[in-house]
Design a protein around this motif. Structure first.
Motif, PDB file in Angstrom:
ATOM      1  N   ALA A  82      -6.822  -9.121   6.987  1.00  0.00           N
ATOM      2  CA  ALA A  82      -8.269  -9.297   7.048  1.00  0.00           C
ATOM      3  C   ALA A  82      -8.748  -9.409   8.491  1.00  0.00           C
ATOM      4  N   GLY A  83      -9.686  -8.561   8.845  1.00  0.00           N
ATOM      5  CA  GLY A  83     -10.213  -8.543  10.201  1.00  0.00           C
ATOM      6  C   GLY A  83     -11.123  -7.340  10.388  1.00  0.00           C
ATOM      7  N   THR A 136      -3.515   2.974   0.342  1.00  0.00           N
ATOM      8  CA  THR A 136      -2.963   4.036   1.183  1.00  0.00           C
ATOM      9  C   THR A 136      -2.910   3.605   2.644  1.00  0.00           C
ATOM     10  N   PHE A 137      -4.019   3.067   3.164  1.00  0.00           N
ATOM     11  CA  PHE A 137      -4.078   2.725   4.580  1.00  0.00           C
ATOM     12  C   PHE A 137      -3.060   1.658   4.953  1.00  0.00           C
ATOM     13  N   ARG A 172       5.682  -6.074   0.701  1.00  0.00           N
ATOM     14  CA  ARG A 172       4.807  -5.825   1.848  1.00  0.00           C
ATOM     15  C   ARG A 172       4.256  -7.158   2.343  1.00  0.00           C
ATOM     16  N   ILE A 173       3.915  -7.232   3.622  1.00  0.00           N
ATOM     17  CA  ILE A 173       3.445  -8.507   4.174  1.00  0.00           C
ATOM     18  C   ILE A 173       2.137  -8.953   3.544  1.00  0.00           C
ATOM     19  N   TYR A 174       1.366  -8.010   3.005  1.00  0.00           N
ATOM     20  CA  TYR A 174       0.088  -8.420   2.413  1.00  0.00           C
ATOM     21  C   TYR A 174       0.255  -9.090   1.048  1.00  0.00           C
ATOM     22  N   TYR A 175       1.497  -9.221   0.595  1.00  0.00           N
ATOM     23  CA  TYR A 175       1.767  -9.958  -0.647  1.00  0.00           C
ATOM     24  C   TYR A 175       2.298 -11.368  -0.382  1.00  0.00           C
ATOM     25  N   PRO A 200      -5.589  -7.195   1.156  1.00  0.00           N
ATOM     26  CA  PRO A 200      -5.512  -6.006   2.016  1.00  0.00           C
ATOM     27  C   PRO A 200      -5.292  -4.708   1.246  1.00  0.00           C
ATOM     28  N   GLU A 201      -4.441  -4.738   0.218  1.00  0.00           N
ATOM     29  CA  GLU A 201      -4.147  -3.504  -0.522  1.00  0.00           C
ATOM     30  C   GLU A 201      -5.273  -3.099  -1.464  1.00  0.00           C
ATOM     31  N   SER A 202      -6.218  -4.004  -1.694  1.00  0.00           N
ATOM     32  CA  SER A 202      -7.384  -3.711  -2.544  1.00  0.00           C
ATOM     33  C   SER A 202      -8.651  -4.174  -1.838  1.00  0.00           C
TER      34      SER A 202
END
Length: 750
Positions: free
Chosen positions: A67-68, A85-86, A249-252, A323-325
């Motif tokens: 987030a940023g 995707t990103f 993934r780190i976003y989890y 982040p993934e959504s």
């Protein structure tokens, strides 16, 4: 605008179907993709205005993928059809250079074109950090195939077993990005030390609860080394993070998923006799349970008995979009149609609820929503803004934790550790008492989540009701009589007689993917095991029959499923529109002693065995027929559909898809709805196919799949009703065509 394209590194036709024998043990080619940024608006347009940035999330420190400013701006540009995707694209430059490049273009007049150029210049293809793995010990003829008597289904189960070759990955060390901002690149991947299986589609990394059914399938395929490697990866994560994250993934890293590691461990040891793994696993299993106890457990006092219990819930610490959504969550919280915008605190709470819903694995379901149909089935944002999962104590989670303590007690007993046995038996006993007190409704003969907001059980009936029996908790009322035991499973009986597919998550059609009309593979397996938990004295008789003027809905205990018969999802019949919703004609799939695509009735078979046989066959029908409808074929046994038929599913060059979810009503259809397009691959679907083949193979019968051309021609059928005899072979709409076209258009196939 630039066209969107996928650069495929191997032919699609080599990915989905494999030979039934002589499977190559060479490293397989896999589909890697580089999605090119392509907004849906002109490149000269400026990026939409933004709400203030959410707080920085301590658990996710990346300035690029967490987030940023950068993540929010890229998402608002809507450069990719899927926000995941990103965040799955490793950078092609150092983190410092990427952030510098972004700042150079970022201003109030930043255009879509400048974002596209930035993404193309600074990021590489998603999934590049992973590589396929050769299976030198792959057995194309595992022993479980001997349990399957039908030649066609035996060959198909063999094909599905071969799909592991295309789903097994390892970390590509040569493409890794070292930790720290000074490295040559940055990535969200959590590198794993051992091989693992990806679910498929957009899910390019190892996932937690998916892996339970994957491990069970690997065991059937005699890939015990891969099952062991999967467990080793989870143990590495327990050592590194103190818990098992949702995915790799780190976003989890702010959430887990249903804690099935200990159950995986138990099943692996039972199959392999490899008790040596316990030396490492037991301390880490304790660590996982301690994490759930510390971070997700609170004391709940029952309004029914005034007794108190430590009960767990899903509750991710999060105050920003996932982040993934990111775009999905952002638009849910900042819907421009809202007359009164959410406050900062309301947004933060909603983001936490959304992440907690993902932690449950049921993202998302009316099960945890205060106003499930608030926006109708076409605008789920309205309902999602009433998500209340953190204030629900879920029956499934606590049932899993109960079983985990029972398993650990057994392990310690084999080591003569009486103190640890006593500790876990006591913990299990307390959780069991809480489950029966808080969740069990003896009058409705079902389990319901406990709602802290209302301080009462919820009324919504879901597939979670079967989790306690799956985990060894059978209420006394169910054990007391065959009528009560059947009442507990009466909704399963109704679904098999009324619909073409398998059991839905709920009976509410909210537009959310964990609601009707979707049916998910794990739930079918859980129901099968819940049925097998019944003792024969309450499951050996014949199933009751409704009166001559009623349907099987009338056999369901009053109030159990929370909807009236006329509120149930419809079942379309080719050429006739919806089946009638009441009376005996609603049971369009009832046959003599069985149901359509439910296998053959057996002399002396009790109702419990009959439901298992029917559900096992129906699951095979859903997985097999949707695979065949998308190009699946088996040499000398099952010809490929004609190009005319495959044109309807855009599958002329395809060789069969295994979908993540199915439709309750269309057995040649993928499920639909939800946060992302339907995924193909698919790990847990394959796993449940192999489990069912191994354990019910002797009662499986080749299904009668709907006629694709007839379905398409009859898609606009209007009113009328029909009987089972005239609708059995070609019931259902052609919605699967739309689902597959959507899937292929987004390039989400493996």
């Amino acid at each position: 605008m630039r066209p969107t394209f996928i650069s495929v590194l191997c032919l699609l036709s080599t990915v989905h179907a494999l030979p039934q024998a002589d499977v190559s043990t060479e490293t397989p080619s896999i589909t890697l993709s580089t999605s090119i940024a392509s907004p849906t608006v002109p490149l000269t347009n400026t990026i939409p205005s933004q709400v203030p940035l959410p707080p920085t999330q301590a658990w996710c420190p990346s300035q690029i993928f967490c987030a940023g400013e950068l993540l929010q701006t890229v998402n608002l540009a809507q450069a990719y059809s899927d926000p995941k995707t990103f965040v799955d694209k490793p950078t092609s430059k150092s983190a410092q250079q990427v952030t510098s490049d972004f700042q150079a273009i970022f201003n109030p007049n930043t255009t879509e074109g400048s974002i596209v150029n930035f993404l193309d210049d600074d990021f590489r293809g998603e999934g590049l950090e992973l590589e396929a793995v050769a299976l030198a010990n792959f057995n194309a003829n595992p022993a479980f195939l001997n349990n399957v008597t039908d030649p066609l289904l035996k060959a198909w189960a063999q094909t599905v077993s071969g799909y592991w070759i295309q789903l097994i990955r390892s970390t590509n060390d040569s493409a890794l990005c070292p930790e720290g901002e000074t490295g040559p690149c940055e990535s969200t991947l959590i590198p794993l030390n051992h091989t693992f299986v990806v679910p498929g589609g957009r899910f390019r990394e190892q996932y937690y609860w998916d892996s339970y059914w994957i491990v069970r399938g690997l065991i059937k395929s005699e890939l015990l080394d891969v099952a062991n490697a999967t467990l080793q990866n989870f143990m590495d994560e327990l050592e590194d993070f103190g818990f098992i994250p949702n995915g790799g993934r780190i976003y989890y890293l702010n959430r887990s998923q249903p804690p099935l590691f200990i159950r995986m461990l138990s099943d692996y040891i039972a199959a392999s006799n490899d008790t040596s793994i316990l030396a490492r696993a037991l301390p880490l299993a304790e660590k996982e349970l301690a994490w759930w106890a510390t971070n997700r457990t609170s004391t709940i006092t029952s309004p029914y008995t005034n007794n108190s219990y430590p009960m767990a819930r899903y509750a991710a610490a999060n105050t920003a979009p996932r982040p993934e959504s990111y775009l999905t969550d952002y638009l849910t919280a900042n819907d421009p149609t809202l007359t009164t915008p959410l406050t900062d605190d309301e947004r933060a709470d909603l983001y936490s609820q959304l992440a907690s819903g993902a932690e449950s694995g049921w993202d998302y379901s009316s099960r945890f929503i205060r106003e499930p149909i608030a926006g109708g089935s076409n605008n789920t944002n309205v309902a999602l803004r009433t998500l209340n999962i953190k204030n629900n104590i879920p029956v499934d989670l606590n049932s899993i934790l109960y079983h985990a303590h029972i398993v650990l007690s057994g392990f310690y007993s084999s080591q003569n550790n009486a103190s640890a046995v006593s500790t876990h038996n006591q913990a299990a006993s307390t959780i069991r008492a809480g489950i029966l007190d808080l969740f069990w409704d003896p009058s409705k003969l079902a389990f319901y989540d406990f709602n802290l907001t209302s301080n009462a059980r919820n009324s919504i009936f879901t597939a979670a009701t079967f989790y306690p029996l799956w985990n060894g908790i059978v209420p006394d009322e169910v054990l007391s009589s065959s009528n009560n035991a059947f009442g507990f499973f009466s909704a399963v009986h109704m679904v098999l007689n009324r619909y073409n597919g398998t059991f839905p998550v709920t009976f509410l059609e909210s537009g959310l993917q964990w609601d009707a009309p979707n049916a998910w593979p794990p739930h079918q397996h859980i129901i099968l095991e819940a049925l097998s938990a019944l003792p024969s004295n309450v499951s050996s008789g014949s199933a009751p029959s409704p009166s001559s003027s009623q349907s099987t809905f009338d056999l369901i205990p009053s109030g159990q499923i929370g909807v009236s018969e006329d509120q149930l999802p419809g079942q379309l019949i080719l050429g006739s529109g919806n089946a009638t919703k009441s009376g005996p004609n609603a049971d369009i799939n009832t046959l003599n002693g069985t149901v359509v695509n439910g296998g053959n009735a057996t002399q002396g078979e009790g109702w419990g065995q009959a439901l298992q046989r029917e559900l096992a066959n129906r699951y095979f029908a859903s997985a097999f027929c949707s695979w065949h409808a998308t190009g699946g074929s088996i040499p000398n046994l099952l010809p490929k559909l004609s190009d005319q038929e495959l044109n309807l599913t855009q599958s002329v060059n395809n060789t069969g898809n295994m979908f993540e979810k199915f439709s309750i009503s269309d057995i040649d259809s993928a499920g639909r709805g939800g946060e992302y397009t339907v995924q193909a691959g698919f790990g847990w679907t394959n796993g449940v196919v192999l489990i069912v083949a191994g354990e019910y193979g002797n009662v499986l019968v080749a299904p009668q799949c709907p006629d694709v051309l007839a379905e398409n021609n009859g898609a606009n059928a209007t009113s009328g009703s029909t009987t089972a005899s005239s609708s059995a072979s070609h019931a259902g709409p052609s919605a699967f065509i739309l689902a597959v076209i959507s899937l292929l258009a987004l390039g989400s196939l493996l």
